[in-house]
Write a protein that holds these residues in place. Structure first.
Motif, mmCIF file in Angstrom:
data_model
loop_
_atom_site.group_PDB
_atom_site.id
_atom_site.type_symbol
_atom_site.label_atom_id
_atom_site.label_comp_id
_atom_site.label_asym_id
_atom_site.label_seq_id
_atom_site.Cartn_x
_atom_site.Cartn_y
_atom_site.Cartn_z
ATOM 1 N N VAL A 28 7.712 -17.185 -3.699
ATOM 2 C CA VAL A 28 7.693 -17.794 -2.370
ATOM 3 C C VAL A 28 6.563 -17.229 -1.529
ATOM 4 C CG1 VAL A 28 10.173 -18.275 -2.375
ATOM 5 C CG2 VAL A 28 9.342 -16.146 -1.372
ATOM 6 N N ASP A 29 6.169 -18.015 -0.540
ATOM 7 C CA ASP A 29 5.205 -17.585 0.470
ATOM 8 C C ASP A 29 5.916 -16.602 1.389
ATOM 9 O OD1 ASP A 29 3.499 -17.288 2.640
ATOM 10 O OD2 ASP A 29 3.157 -19.427 2.903
ATOM 11 N N LYS A 74 9.557 -26.934 -2.835
ATOM 12 C CA LYS A 74 10.758 -27.029 -2.009
ATOM 13 C C LYS A 74 10.902 -25.775 -1.145
ATOM 14 C CE LYS A 74 12.991 -30.110 -5.137
ATOM 15 N NZ LYS A 74 14.097 -30.461 -5.943
ATOM 16 N N TRP A 75 11.806 -25.858 -0.200
ATOM 17 C CA TRP A 75 12.116 -24.725 0.672
ATOM 18 C C TRP A 75 13.471 -24.176 0.271
ATOM 19 C CZ3 TRP A 75 8.982 -22.899 4.689
ATOM 20 C CH2 TRP A 75 7.814 -23.638 4.898
ATOM 21 N N ILE A 76 13.597 -22.850 0.273
ATOM 22 C CA ILE A 76 14.856 -22.209 -0.105
ATOM 23 C C ILE A 76 15.274 -21.190 0.953
ATOM 24 C CG2 ILE A 76 14.472 -22.508 -2.582
ATOM 25 C CD1 ILE A 76 13.765 -19.445 -2.627
ATOM 26 N N VAL A 77 16.555 -20.884 0.951
ATOM 27 C CA VAL A 77 17.087 -19.820 1.800
ATOM 28 C C VAL A 77 17.604 -18.741 0.861
ATOM 29 C CG1 VAL A 77 18.851 -19.196 3.504
ATOM 30 C CG2 VAL A 77 17.713 -21.431 3.636
ATOM 31 N N LEU A 84 16.612 -26.531 0.354
ATOM 32 C CA LEU A 84 16.514 -27.512 1.453
ATOM 33 C C LEU A 84 15.694 -28.729 1.024
ATOM 34 C CD1 LEU A 84 15.782 -24.917 4.251
ATOM 35 C CD2 LEU A 84 17.975 -25.883 3.586
ATOM 36 N N CYS A 115 -1.450 -18.131 -1.006
ATOM 37 C CA CYS A 115 -0.841 -17.633 0.230
ATOM 38 C C CYS A 115 -1.382 -16.245 0.533
ATOM 39 C CB CYS A 115 0.675 -17.553 0.077
ATOM 40 S SG CYS A 115 1.444 -19.129 -0.342
ATOM 41 N N THR A 142 16.331 -17.701 7.285
ATOM 42 C CA THR A 142 14.918 -18.074 7.207
ATOM 43 C C THR A 142 14.656 -18.836 5.911
ATOM 44 O OG1 THR A 142 14.251 -16.153 8.492
ATOM 45 C CG2 THR A 142 12.552 -17.179 7.133
ATOM 46 N N ALA A 143 13.916 -19.937 6.004
ATOM 47 C CA ALA A 143 13.558 -20.723 4.822
ATOM 48 C C ALA A 143 12.180 -20.278 4.323
ATOM 49 C CB ALA A 143 13.540 -22.207 5.162
ATOM 50 N N PHE A 144 12.052 -20.211 3.018
ATOM 51 C CA PHE A 144 10.797 -19.821 2.377
ATOM 52 C C PHE A 144 10.332 -20.945 1.466
ATOM 53 C CE2 PHE A 144 13.145 -15.953 3.233
ATOM 54 C CZ PHE A 144 12.190 -15.161 3.841
ATOM 55 N N LYS A 145 9.031 -21.214 1.491
ATOM 56 C CA LYS A 145 8.468 -22.261 0.642
ATOM 57 C C LYS A 145 8.211 -21.699 -0.751
ATOM 58 C CE LYS A 145 4.983 -25.809 0.286
ATOM 59 N NZ LYS A 145 3.753 -26.360 0.864
#
Length: 77
Positions: free
Chosen positions: A42-43, A9-12, A77, A62, A26-29
């Motif tokens: 996260v990446d 998932k993507w997070i903020v 997200l 990554c 910015t969203a991070f995977k």
């Protein structure tokens, strides 16, 4: 919520955004987690750290990574 549930998932998180000097939204995977500490990994693009610990579980390799505490996640997200 468990860290492993967020993998893929993507997070903020503004904590990591500040550390990487990127916009706060910015969203991070999420590419992994640390089971015994319940952190997500996260990446971090080109700006994080390269090393992984033996107890880090990563599903996607990554260039660099960052740890994120679950309480630092603003939005999933």
């Amino acid at each position: 919520m468990e860290a492993k549930e967020l993998v893929g998932k993507w997070i903020v998180t503004d904590t990591v955004a500040r550390a990487l000097n990127v916009p706060a939204d910015t969203a991070f995977k999420v590419v992994g987690f640390v089971l015994d500490l319940n952190f997500v990994i996260v990446d971090a693009g080109r700006l994080g750290w390269k090393g992984l610990e033996s107890d880090d579980f990563v599903v996607e390799q990554c260039e660099t990574y960052k740890y994120v505490y679950l309480y630092d996640i603003i939005e999933v997200l």
